[in-house]
Design an enzyme around this catalytic site. Sequence first.
Site, mmCIF file in Angstrom:
data_model
loop_
_atom_site.group_PDB
_atom_site.id
_atom_site.type_symbol
_atom_site.label_atom_id
_atom_site.label_comp_id
_atom_site.label_asym_id
_atom_site.label_seq_id
_atom_site.Cartn_x
_atom_site.Cartn_y
_atom_site.Cartn_z
ATOM 1 N N SER A 54 -5.313 -1.116 2.833
ATOM 2 C CA SER A 54 -5.993 -2.351 2.442
ATOM 3 C C SER A 54 -6.474 -3.176 3.623
ATOM 4 O O SER A 54 -7.378 -4.010 3.474
ATOM 5 C CB SER A 54 -5.053 -3.201 1.583
ATOM 6 O OG SER A 54 -3.849 -3.473 2.284
ATOM 7 N N GLY A 100 -2.955 -0.279 -0.630
ATOM 8 C CA GLY A 100 -1.653 0.203 -1.088
ATOM 9 C C GLY A 100 -1.321 1.618 -0.692
ATOM 10 O O GLY A 100 -0.239 2.115 -1.033
ATOM 11 N N ASN A 142 1.906 0.816 5.098
ATOM 12 C CA ASN A 142 2.638 1.191 3.881
ATOM 13 C C ASN A 142 3.545 2.408 4.076
ATOM 14 O O ASN A 142 4.278 2.777 3.162
ATOM 15 C CB ASN A 142 1.643 1.470 2.745
ATOM 16 C CG ASN A 142 0.794 0.250 2.433
ATOM 17 O OD1 ASN A 142 1.306 -0.859 2.314
ATOM 18 N ND2 ASN A 142 -0.515 0.444 2.321
ATOM 19 N N ASP A 144 -1.332 -13.702 2.932
ATOM 20 C CA ASP A 144 -0.005 -13.295 3.395
ATOM 21 C C ASP A 144 -0.096 -12.936 4.873
ATOM 22 O O ASP A 144 -1.129 -13.175 5.510
ATOM 23 C CB ASP A 144 0.526 -12.118 2.568
ATOM 24 C CG ASP A 144 -0.458 -10.953 2.496
ATOM 25 O OD1 ASP A 144 -1.113 -10.657 3.525
ATOM 26 O OD2 ASP A 144 -0.604 -10.338 1.420
ATOM 27 N N HIS A 179 -2.775 -9.335 5.248
ATOM 28 C CA HIS A 179 -4.181 -9.213 4.853
ATOM 29 C C HIS A 179 -5.019 -10.384 5.355
ATOM 30 O O HIS A 179 -4.637 -11.547 5.218
ATOM 31 C CB HIS A 179 -4.292 -9.129 3.334
ATOM 32 C CG HIS A 179 -3.573 -7.949 2.765
ATOM 33 N ND1 HIS A 179 -2.292 -8.049 2.264
ATOM 34 C CD2 HIS A 179 -3.932 -6.646 2.664
ATOM 35 C CE1 HIS A 179 -1.886 -6.847 1.845
ATOM 36 N NE2 HIS A 179 -2.874 -5.984 2.087
#
Length: 494
Positions: free
Chosen positions: A280, A315, A347, A466, A469
Amino acid sequence: MYKIKFVVFILFSCLILSHCTSARKEKPTVYLVGDSTVKNGQGDGAGGLWGWGDFIGQFLDSTKVNVENHALGGTSSRTFQDLGLWDSVNVKLQKGDYVLIQFGHNDDGPINDNHRARGTIKGIGDETEEIDNILTGKHEIVHSYGWYIRKVVTEAKEKGAIPIVLSPIPRNKWVNGKVPLNNTSYGLWAKQIAEEEEVTFIDLNTAMAMRMEALGESKITGTYFYTHDHTHTSAKGAVMASEVIIDALKRSSNSLVDFVLEKPTINLPKKRNLFLVGDSTMADNGDKNAVGWGVHLPSFLDTTRLQVINKARGGRSSRTFTYQGLWDSVLQQLQPNDFVLLQFGHNDAGNVDKAKFRGSLPGIGNETQEVVRPDSRRETVHTFGWYIKKFIKETKAKGAIPIVLSLTVRNEWPGGMVEQRKDSYVKWAQEAAKAENAIFLNISDSLAVKYQALGKEKVAHFFPKDHTHTGEEGANFNAKIIANSLKQCSECNL
Protein backbone atom coordinates in the site's frame (compact mmCIF):
# COMPACT_ATOMS: atom_id res chain seq x y z
CA MET A 1 22.73 -6.93 -94.18
CA TYR A 2 21.48 -3.35 -93.98
CA LYS A 3 18.10 -4.57 -92.72
CA ILE A 4 19.79 -6.62 -89.96
CA LYS A 5 21.84 -3.61 -88.81
CA PHE A 6 18.72 -1.46 -88.84
CA VAL A 7 16.80 -3.98 -86.71
CA VAL A 8 19.72 -4.21 -84.26
CA PHE A 9 19.83 -0.42 -84.09
CA ILE A 10 16.10 -0.26 -83.39
CA LEU A 11 16.37 -2.91 -80.66
CA PHE A 12 19.36 -1.16 -79.08
CA SER A 13 17.56 2.17 -79.21
CA CYS A 14 14.52 0.60 -77.55
CA LEU A 15 16.67 -0.80 -74.78
CA ILE A 16 18.27 2.59 -74.15
CA LEU A 17 14.89 4.28 -74.28
CA SER A 18 13.45 1.69 -71.93
CA HIS A 19 16.32 2.23 -69.49
CA CYS A 20 15.91 5.99 -69.60
CA THR A 21 12.17 5.72 -69.15
CA SER A 22 12.72 3.37 -66.24
CA ALA A 23 15.20 5.79 -64.66
CA ARG A 24 12.74 8.63 -64.96
CA LYS A 25 10.12 6.52 -63.21
CA GLU A 26 12.28 5.98 -60.13
CA LYS A 27 10.92 7.49 -56.94
CA PRO A 28 12.04 11.04 -56.20
CA THR A 29 13.81 11.67 -52.93
CA VAL A 30 12.98 14.26 -50.30
CA TYR A 31 16.26 15.45 -48.78
CA LEU A 32 16.17 17.16 -45.39
CA VAL A 33 18.96 19.59 -44.49
CA GLY A 34 19.07 21.39 -41.18
CA ASP A 35 20.11 21.28 -37.54
CA SER A 36 19.17 19.20 -34.50
CA THR A 37 15.54 20.29 -34.60
CA VAL A 38 15.32 18.35 -37.88
CA LYS A 39 17.44 15.41 -36.71
CA ASN A 40 18.58 15.12 -33.12
CA GLY A 41 21.71 13.08 -32.50
CA GLN A 42 21.56 9.83 -34.44
CA GLY A 43 17.82 10.16 -34.92
CA ASP A 44 17.17 7.35 -32.44
CA GLY A 45 15.43 9.38 -29.74
CA ALA A 46 18.33 9.35 -27.30
CA GLY A 47 17.28 11.33 -24.25
CA GLY A 48 13.73 11.41 -25.64
CA LEU A 49 14.64 14.09 -28.17
CA TRP A 50 13.57 13.87 -31.79
CA GLY A 51 13.65 16.10 -34.87
CA TRP A 52 10.64 16.61 -37.13
CA GLY A 53 12.62 15.01 -39.95
CA ASP A 54 12.41 11.69 -38.12
CA PHE A 55 8.62 11.59 -38.52
CA ILE A 56 7.69 13.56 -41.62
CA GLY A 57 8.24 10.47 -43.79
CA GLN A 58 5.22 8.86 -42.12
CA PHE A 59 3.02 11.54 -43.70
CA LEU A 60 4.29 10.72 -47.20
CA ASP A 61 3.58 7.78 -49.48
CA SER A 62 6.73 5.69 -49.20
CA THR A 63 5.76 3.72 -52.31
CA LYS A 64 6.14 6.89 -54.36
CA VAL A 65 8.81 8.94 -52.62
CA ASN A 66 11.92 8.38 -50.49
CA VAL A 67 13.00 10.49 -47.52
CA GLU A 68 16.63 11.05 -46.51
CA ASN A 69 17.34 13.04 -43.37
CA HIS A 70 20.80 14.64 -43.70
CA ALA A 71 20.36 17.19 -40.91
CA LEU A 72 23.05 17.38 -38.25
CA GLY A 73 22.78 18.79 -34.75
CA GLY A 74 24.88 21.81 -33.93
CA THR A 75 25.21 23.03 -37.49
CA SER A 76 24.30 26.42 -38.86
CA SER A 77 23.59 27.32 -42.47
CA ARG A 78 27.31 28.09 -42.69
CA THR A 79 28.87 25.06 -40.99
CA PHE A 80 26.53 22.63 -42.73
CA GLN A 81 28.19 23.72 -45.94
CA ASP A 82 31.72 24.17 -44.56
CA LEU A 83 31.64 20.56 -43.32
CA GLY A 84 30.72 19.31 -46.78
CA LEU A 85 27.30 18.08 -45.67
CA TRP A 86 25.49 20.04 -48.35
CA ASP A 87 27.91 18.78 -51.01
CA SER A 88 27.09 15.18 -50.04
CA VAL A 89 23.42 15.92 -50.75
CA ASN A 90 23.98 18.08 -53.81
CA VAL A 91 26.04 15.41 -55.57
CA LYS A 92 23.08 13.01 -55.36
CA LEU A 93 20.36 15.44 -56.41
CA GLN A 94 18.35 14.60 -59.49
CA LYS A 95 15.61 16.38 -61.35
CA GLY A 96 12.33 16.10 -59.47
CA ASP A 97 13.90 15.59 -56.03
CA TYR A 98 12.95 17.86 -53.14
CA VAL A 99 15.12 19.67 -50.59
CA LEU A 100 13.59 20.89 -47.33
CA ILE A 101 15.87 23.53 -45.78
CA GLN A 102 15.65 24.71 -42.16
CA PHE A 103 18.42 26.59 -40.35
CA GLY A 104 18.62 29.45 -37.91
CA HIS A 105 18.90 28.15 -34.36
CA ASN A 106 22.69 28.04 -34.47
CA ASP A 107 23.34 30.94 -36.82
CA ASP A 108 23.14 33.44 -34.00
CA GLY A 109 26.35 32.19 -32.35
CA PRO A 110 29.81 33.75 -32.55
CA ILE A 111 31.33 33.96 -36.02
CA ASN A 112 34.81 33.19 -34.71
CA ASP A 113 35.71 31.48 -31.43
CA ASN A 114 37.44 28.34 -30.17
CA HIS A 115 34.18 26.60 -29.26
CA ARG A 116 31.95 26.30 -32.31
CA ALA A 117 32.58 29.21 -34.67
CA ARG A 118 29.31 28.73 -36.49
CA GLY A 119 27.62 32.14 -36.56
CA THR A 120 26.61 33.92 -39.73
CA ILE A 121 26.17 37.60 -40.55
CA LYS A 122 22.62 38.67 -39.86
CA GLY A 123 20.30 39.35 -42.78
CA ILE A 124 20.32 38.30 -46.42
CA GLY A 125 22.85 40.70 -47.90
CA ASP A 126 26.21 40.23 -49.56
CA GLU A 127 28.29 41.49 -46.63
CA THR A 128 31.26 39.33 -45.71
CA GLU A 129 33.71 38.98 -42.86
CA GLU A 130 37.15 37.57 -43.48
CA ILE A 131 38.54 35.52 -40.58
CA ASP A 132 41.21 33.10 -39.57
CA ASN A 133 39.00 30.50 -37.92
CA ILE A 134 40.24 29.96 -34.37
CA LEU A 135 38.52 26.60 -34.17
CA THR A 136 39.56 25.10 -37.51
CA GLY A 137 42.71 27.10 -38.20
CA LYS A 138 41.46 27.86 -41.71
CA HIS A 139 41.18 31.19 -43.48
CA GLU A 140 37.51 31.76 -44.19
CA ILE A 141 35.13 34.28 -45.70
CA VAL A 142 31.88 34.33 -43.72
CA HIS A 143 28.65 35.37 -45.40
CA SER A 144 25.15 36.28 -44.27
CA TYR A 145 22.52 33.74 -43.22
CA GLY A 146 20.50 34.55 -46.32
CA TRP A 147 23.54 34.09 -48.57
CA TYR A 148 24.01 30.52 -47.35
CA ILE A 149 20.30 29.69 -47.70
CA ARG A 150 20.24 31.16 -51.18
CA LYS A 151 23.29 29.09 -52.16
CA VAL A 152 21.52 25.86 -51.22
CA VAL A 153 18.35 26.96 -53.03
CA THR A 154 20.08 27.97 -56.26
CA GLU A 155 22.31 24.90 -56.40
CA ALA A 156 19.30 22.64 -55.86
CA LYS A 157 17.42 24.42 -58.63
CA GLU A 158 20.38 23.99 -60.96
CA LYS A 159 20.02 20.22 -60.54
CA GLY A 160 16.31 20.41 -61.32
CA ALA A 161 15.43 19.72 -57.69
CA ILE A 162 12.65 21.57 -55.86
CA PRO A 163 13.77 23.50 -52.76
CA ILE A 164 11.39 24.31 -49.92
CA VAL A 165 12.55 26.84 -47.31
CA LEU A 166 11.27 26.71 -43.74
CA SER A 167 11.54 29.15 -40.87
CA PRO A 168 13.13 27.65 -37.76
CA ILE A 169 10.95 25.70 -35.34
CA PRO A 170 9.88 27.84 -32.32
CA ARG A 171 11.50 27.41 -28.94
CA ASN A 172 9.42 26.46 -25.92
CA LYS A 173 9.76 29.86 -24.30
CA TRP A 174 6.69 31.73 -23.13
CA VAL A 175 6.04 35.40 -22.44
CA ASN A 176 2.61 36.26 -21.06
CA GLY A 177 1.09 33.11 -22.52
CA LYS A 178 2.63 33.64 -25.94
CA VAL A 179 5.47 31.91 -27.79
CA PRO A 180 7.93 34.53 -29.11
CA LEU A 181 8.34 34.42 -32.88
CA ASN A 182 11.45 34.88 -35.02
CA ASN A 183 9.53 36.71 -37.75
CA THR A 184 11.84 39.70 -37.56
CA SER A 185 15.04 37.67 -37.81
CA TYR A 186 15.71 34.20 -39.17
CA GLY A 187 12.08 33.49 -39.99
CA LEU A 188 11.85 36.75 -41.93
CA TRP A 189 15.16 36.22 -43.72
CA ALA A 190 14.22 32.66 -44.71
CA LYS A 191 10.95 34.02 -46.12
CA GLN A 192 12.71 36.79 -48.05
CA ILE A 193 15.10 34.35 -49.73
CA ALA A 194 12.22 32.04 -50.65
CA GLU A 195 10.29 34.92 -52.19
CA GLU A 196 13.28 36.26 -54.11
CA GLU A 197 14.09 32.80 -55.46
CA GLU A 198 10.40 32.06 -56.09
CA VAL A 199 10.32 28.81 -54.13
CA THR A 200 7.89 27.50 -51.54
CA PHE A 201 8.18 28.97 -48.05
CA ILE A 202 6.72 27.29 -44.95
CA ASP A 203 6.44 29.48 -41.88
CA LEU A 204 6.94 26.63 -39.42
CA ASN A 205 7.82 29.07 -36.66
CA THR A 206 4.54 31.00 -36.67
CA ALA A 207 2.24 28.08 -37.44
CA MET A 208 3.66 25.82 -34.74
CA ALA A 209 3.70 28.65 -32.20
CA MET A 210 -0.03 29.11 -32.82
CA ARG A 211 -0.63 25.41 -32.15
CA MET A 212 1.40 25.58 -28.97
CA GLU A 213 -0.53 28.61 -27.75
CA ALA A 214 -3.84 26.91 -28.48
CA LEU A 215 -2.85 24.09 -26.10
CA GLY A 216 -1.19 26.29 -23.50
CA GLU A 217 2.17 26.16 -21.77
CA SER A 218 1.16 23.56 -19.16
CA LYS A 219 0.14 21.05 -21.82
CA ILE A 220 3.11 21.74 -24.09
CA THR A 221 5.85 21.54 -21.49
CA GLY A 222 6.50 17.97 -20.41
CA THR A 223 4.72 16.47 -23.42
CA TYR A 224 5.86 18.20 -26.63
CA PHE A 225 8.98 19.72 -25.09
CA TYR A 226 10.78 18.85 -21.86
CA THR A 227 11.27 21.21 -18.95
CA HIS A 228 15.06 20.88 -19.26
CA ASP A 229 15.20 21.67 -23.00
CA HIS A 230 13.30 24.51 -24.66
CA THR A 231 14.66 23.88 -28.17
CA HIS A 232 14.41 20.18 -28.96
CA THR A 233 11.11 18.36 -29.21
CA SER A 234 9.93 15.06 -27.83
CA ALA A 235 8.49 12.54 -30.28
CA LYS A 236 5.07 14.17 -29.91
CA GLY A 237 6.56 17.61 -30.50
CA ALA A 238 8.37 16.39 -33.60
CA VAL A 239 5.10 14.95 -34.93
CA MET A 240 3.38 18.26 -34.25
CA ALA A 241 6.04 20.08 -36.30
CA SER A 242 5.63 17.54 -39.11
CA GLU A 243 1.86 18.07 -39.10
CA VAL A 244 2.36 21.82 -39.39
CA ILE A 245 4.67 21.33 -42.37
CA ILE A 246 2.27 18.93 -44.09
CA ASP A 247 -0.70 21.26 -43.52
CA ALA A 248 1.28 24.11 -45.08
CA LEU A 249 2.18 21.92 -48.06
CA LYS A 250 -1.51 21.13 -48.59
CA ARG A 251 -2.21 24.84 -48.88
CA SER A 252 0.64 25.38 -51.33
CA SER A 253 1.04 24.67 -55.04
CA ASN A 254 4.21 22.63 -54.41
CA SER A 255 4.14 19.26 -56.15
CA LEU A 256 5.34 17.48 -53.01
CA VAL A 257 1.71 17.64 -51.89
CA ASP A 258 1.01 14.89 -54.44
CA PHE A 259 2.85 12.44 -52.19
CA VAL A 260 1.04 13.35 -48.96
CA LEU A 261 -1.07 10.55 -47.53
CA GLU A 262 -4.75 11.30 -46.93
CA LYS A 263 -4.90 9.36 -43.66
CA PRO A 264 -1.38 8.68 -42.45
CA THR A 265 -0.74 6.22 -39.61
CA ILE A 266 1.72 7.84 -37.25
CA ASN A 267 3.79 5.44 -35.17
CA LEU A 268 5.40 6.98 -32.14
CA PRO A 269 8.38 5.17 -30.58
CA LYS A 270 7.26 2.17 -28.57
CA LYS A 271 7.07 2.86 -24.87
CA ARG A 272 8.90 0.73 -22.35
CA ASN A 273 6.88 -0.48 -19.39
CA LEU A 274 7.71 0.23 -15.76
CA PHE A 275 5.89 -2.16 -13.42
CA LEU A 276 5.48 -1.22 -9.77
CA VAL A 277 5.26 -4.25 -7.49
CA GLY A 278 4.72 -3.72 -3.79
CA ASP A 279 2.25 -2.91 -1.01
CA SER A 280 0.00 0.00 0.00
CA THR A 281 2.91 2.41 0.42
CA MET A 282 3.32 2.15 -3.36
CA ALA A 283 -0.25 1.37 -4.46
CA ASP A 284 -3.24 3.42 -5.55
CA ASN A 285 -5.46 2.69 -2.57
CA GLY A 286 -8.41 4.92 -3.48
CA ASP A 287 -7.95 6.79 -0.19
CA LYS A 288 -6.73 10.40 -0.09
CA ASN A 289 -5.22 9.76 3.33
CA ALA A 290 -3.37 6.62 2.22
CA VAL A 291 -1.74 7.40 -1.13
CA GLY A 292 1.12 5.26 -2.38
CA TRP A 293 4.12 7.00 -3.91
CA GLY A 294 3.54 5.04 -7.12
CA VAL A 295 0.50 7.25 -7.80
CA HIS A 296 2.72 10.33 -8.13
CA LEU A 297 5.78 8.72 -9.70
CA PRO A 298 4.58 9.25 -13.32
CA SER A 299 4.70 13.03 -12.84
CA PHE A 300 8.48 12.74 -12.44
CA LEU A 301 9.00 10.47 -15.44
CA ASP A 302 8.91 10.92 -19.20
CA THR A 303 5.59 9.22 -19.86
CA THR A 304 5.93 9.85 -23.60
CA ARG A 305 8.56 7.09 -23.50
CA LEU A 306 7.69 5.14 -20.37
CA GLN A 307 4.38 3.59 -19.37
CA VAL A 308 3.96 3.19 -15.62
CA ILE A 309 1.85 0.19 -14.62
CA ASN A 310 1.11 0.21 -10.90
CA LYS A 311 0.51 -3.39 -9.83
CA ALA A 312 1.13 -2.72 -6.14
CA ARG A 313 -1.66 -3.83 -3.84
CA GLY A 314 -2.49 -2.72 -0.33
CA GLY A 315 -2.07 -5.23 2.49
CA ARG A 316 0.23 -7.52 0.55
CA SER A 317 3.54 -8.97 1.55
CA SER A 318 6.12 -10.58 -0.70
CA ARG A 319 4.45 -13.87 0.26
CA THR A 320 0.80 -12.97 -0.42
CA PHE A 321 1.67 -11.12 -3.62
CA THR A 322 2.98 -14.49 -4.78
CA TYR A 323 0.35 -16.78 -3.23
CA GLN A 324 -2.61 -14.78 -4.55
CA GLY A 325 -1.36 -14.87 -8.15
CA LEU A 326 -0.64 -11.14 -8.32
CA TRP A 327 2.96 -11.77 -9.32
CA ASP A 328 1.87 -14.17 -12.07
CA SER A 329 -0.31 -11.43 -13.57
CA VAL A 330 2.77 -9.21 -13.78
CA LEU A 331 4.84 -11.97 -15.37
CA GLN A 332 2.23 -12.50 -18.07
CA GLN A 333 2.59 -8.88 -19.17
CA LEU A 334 6.37 -8.53 -18.91
CA GLN A 335 8.24 -7.85 -22.14
CA PRO A 336 11.99 -7.74 -22.77
CA ASN A 337 13.58 -4.47 -21.56
CA ASP A 338 10.67 -3.62 -19.28
CA PHE A 339 11.51 -2.43 -15.77
CA VAL A 340 10.17 -3.84 -12.49
CA LEU A 341 10.47 -1.93 -9.22
CA LEU A 342 10.14 -4.34 -6.27
CA GLN A 343 9.41 -3.04 -2.78
CA PHE A 344 8.07 -5.10 0.14
CA GLY A 345 8.60 -5.37 3.88
CA HIS A 346 5.84 -3.53 5.70
CA ASN A 347 3.51 -6.53 5.84
CA ASP A 348 6.09 -9.32 5.83
CA ALA A 349 6.47 -9.00 9.59
CA GLY A 350 2.88 -10.16 10.12
CA ASN A 351 1.67 -13.54 11.33
CA VAL A 352 2.91 -16.53 9.37
CA ASP A 353 0.24 -19.04 10.46
CA LYS A 354 -2.57 -16.81 11.74
CA ALA A 355 -4.86 -14.23 10.14
CA LYS A 356 -3.95 -12.42 7.93
CA PHE A 357 -1.57 -15.21 6.86
CA ARG A 358 0.81 -12.82 5.19
CA GLY A 359 4.02 -12.94 7.18
CA SER A 360 7.14 -14.35 5.56
CA LEU A 361 10.04 -15.99 7.35
CA PRO A 362 12.93 -13.73 8.30
CA GLY A 363 16.14 -13.61 6.30
CA ILE A 364 16.99 -14.64 2.75
CA GLY A 365 17.67 -18.35 3.21
CA ASN A 366 15.85 -21.47 2.05
CA GLU A 367 14.06 -22.24 5.32
CA THR A 368 10.38 -23.09 4.98
CA GLN A 369 7.34 -23.53 7.20
CA GLU A 370 4.24 -25.54 6.35
CA VAL A 371 1.04 -23.67 7.11
CA VAL A 372 -2.60 -24.81 6.95
CA ARG A 373 -4.78 -21.96 5.81
CA PRO A 374 -8.39 -21.37 6.92
CA ASP A 375 -9.69 -23.07 3.74
CA SER A 376 -7.65 -26.18 4.69
CA ARG A 377 -5.15 -25.64 1.88
CA ARG A 378 -1.54 -26.17 2.78
CA GLU A 379 1.04 -23.52 1.98
CA THR A 380 4.81 -23.66 2.06
CA VAL A 381 5.99 -20.34 3.42
CA HIS A 382 9.47 -19.10 2.50
CA THR A 383 11.77 -16.35 3.71
CA PHE A 384 11.34 -12.72 2.70
CA GLY A 385 14.56 -12.90 0.71
CA TRP A 386 13.46 -16.10 -1.03
CA TYR A 387 10.41 -14.30 -2.47
CA ILE A 388 12.45 -11.27 -3.52
CA LYS A 389 14.99 -13.54 -5.24
CA LYS A 390 12.13 -15.35 -6.99
CA PHE A 391 10.82 -12.03 -8.34
CA ILE A 392 14.30 -11.09 -9.54
CA LYS A 393 15.02 -14.39 -11.27
CA GLU A 394 11.68 -14.57 -13.03
CA THR A 395 11.92 -10.94 -14.12
CA LYS A 396 15.32 -11.60 -15.65
CA ALA A 397 14.03 -14.75 -17.34
CA LYS A 398 11.58 -12.51 -19.21
CA GLY A 399 14.42 -10.27 -20.36
CA ALA A 400 13.19 -7.46 -18.11
CA ILE A 401 15.17 -5.42 -15.58
CA PRO A 402 14.47 -5.85 -11.84
CA ILE A 403 15.29 -3.03 -9.44
CA VAL A 404 14.91 -3.78 -5.73
CA LEU A 405 13.96 -0.93 -3.42
CA SER A 406 14.10 -1.03 0.35
CA LEU A 407 10.80 -0.31 2.05
CA THR A 408 9.69 3.25 2.85
CA VAL A 409 10.19 4.69 6.33
CA ARG A 410 7.41 5.15 8.88
CA ASN A 411 6.57 8.30 10.80
CA GLU A 412 8.25 7.00 13.92
CA TRP A 413 11.14 8.78 15.62
CA PRO A 414 12.81 6.62 18.28
CA GLY A 415 15.41 8.71 20.08
CA GLY A 416 14.60 11.63 17.79
CA MET A 417 15.80 9.77 14.70
CA VAL A 418 13.70 8.56 11.78
CA GLU A 419 12.95 4.86 12.23
CA GLN A 420 14.59 2.47 9.76
CA ARG A 421 14.64 -1.32 9.63
CA LYS A 422 18.31 -1.52 8.78
CA ASP A 423 18.84 -4.85 10.52
CA SER A 424 15.88 -6.62 8.91
CA TYR A 425 13.97 -5.78 5.75
CA VAL A 426 16.37 -3.16 4.42
CA LYS A 427 19.28 -5.53 4.97
CA TRP A 428 17.49 -8.58 3.55
CA ALA A 429 16.30 -6.72 0.44
CA GLN A 430 19.87 -5.64 -0.23
CA GLU A 431 21.25 -9.13 0.36
CA ALA A 432 18.64 -10.73 -1.90
CA ALA A 433 19.44 -8.25 -4.68
CA LYS A 434 23.16 -8.89 -4.30
CA ALA A 435 22.67 -12.67 -4.35
CA GLU A 436 20.89 -12.42 -7.72
CA ASN A 437 23.09 -9.65 -9.13
CA ALA A 438 20.23 -7.15 -9.25
CA ILE A 439 20.19 -3.40 -8.67
CA PHE A 440 19.37 -2.28 -5.14
CA LEU A 441 18.39 1.23 -4.06
CA ASN A 442 18.26 2.09 -0.38
CA ILE A 443 15.13 4.24 -0.46
CA SER A 444 14.75 3.92 3.29
CA ASP A 445 18.00 5.76 3.84
CA SER A 446 17.25 8.39 1.17
CA LEU A 447 13.89 9.19 2.73
CA ALA A 448 15.23 9.14 6.29
CA VAL A 449 17.86 11.74 5.42
CA LYS A 450 15.25 14.05 3.87
CA TYR A 451 12.75 13.53 6.71
CA GLN A 452 15.42 14.24 9.29
CA ALA A 453 16.26 17.51 7.53
CA LEU A 454 12.60 18.54 7.43
CA GLY A 455 11.95 17.68 11.06
CA LYS A 456 9.29 15.73 12.91
CA GLU A 457 6.63 18.44 12.83
CA LYS A 458 6.76 18.95 9.05
CA VAL A 459 6.89 15.21 8.31
CA ALA A 460 3.81 14.64 10.48
CA HIS A 461 1.75 16.39 7.77
CA PHE A 462 2.83 13.67 5.33
CA PHE A 463 1.03 11.00 7.39
CA PRO A 464 -2.60 12.08 8.00
CA LYS A 465 -3.92 8.57 8.70
CA ASP A 466 -1.28 6.57 10.57
CA HIS A 467 2.47 6.17 10.86
CA THR A 468 2.82 4.07 7.69
CA HIS A 469 0.66 5.58 4.96
CA THR A 470 1.24 8.96 3.35
CA GLY A 471 -1.36 11.39 2.11
CA GLU A 472 -1.08 13.26 -1.18
CA GLU A 473 1.69 15.57 0.01
CA GLY A 474 3.78 12.78 1.49
CA ALA A 475 3.28 10.50 -1.49
CA ASN A 476 4.39 13.23 -3.87
CA PHE A 477 7.44 13.96 -1.71
CA ASN A 478 8.40 10.28 -1.58
CA ALA A 479 7.88 9.87 -5.33
CA LYS A 480 10.22 12.78 -6.02
CA ILE A 481 12.95 11.30 -3.80
CA ILE A 482 12.56 7.87 -5.40
CA ALA A 483 12.57 9.33 -8.93
CA ASN A 484 15.76 11.20 -8.09
CA SER A 485 17.35 7.98 -6.81
CA LEU A 486 16.46 6.29 -10.09
CA LYS A 487 17.89 9.21 -12.03
CA GLN A 488 21.17 9.07 -10.14
CA CYS A 489 21.42 5.30 -10.64
CA SER A 490 23.48 5.02 -13.85
CA GLU A 491 23.06 1.26 -14.07
CA CYS A 492 19.27 1.53 -13.81
CA ASN A 493 19.07 3.10 -17.30
CA LEU A 494 15.94 4.94 -16.23
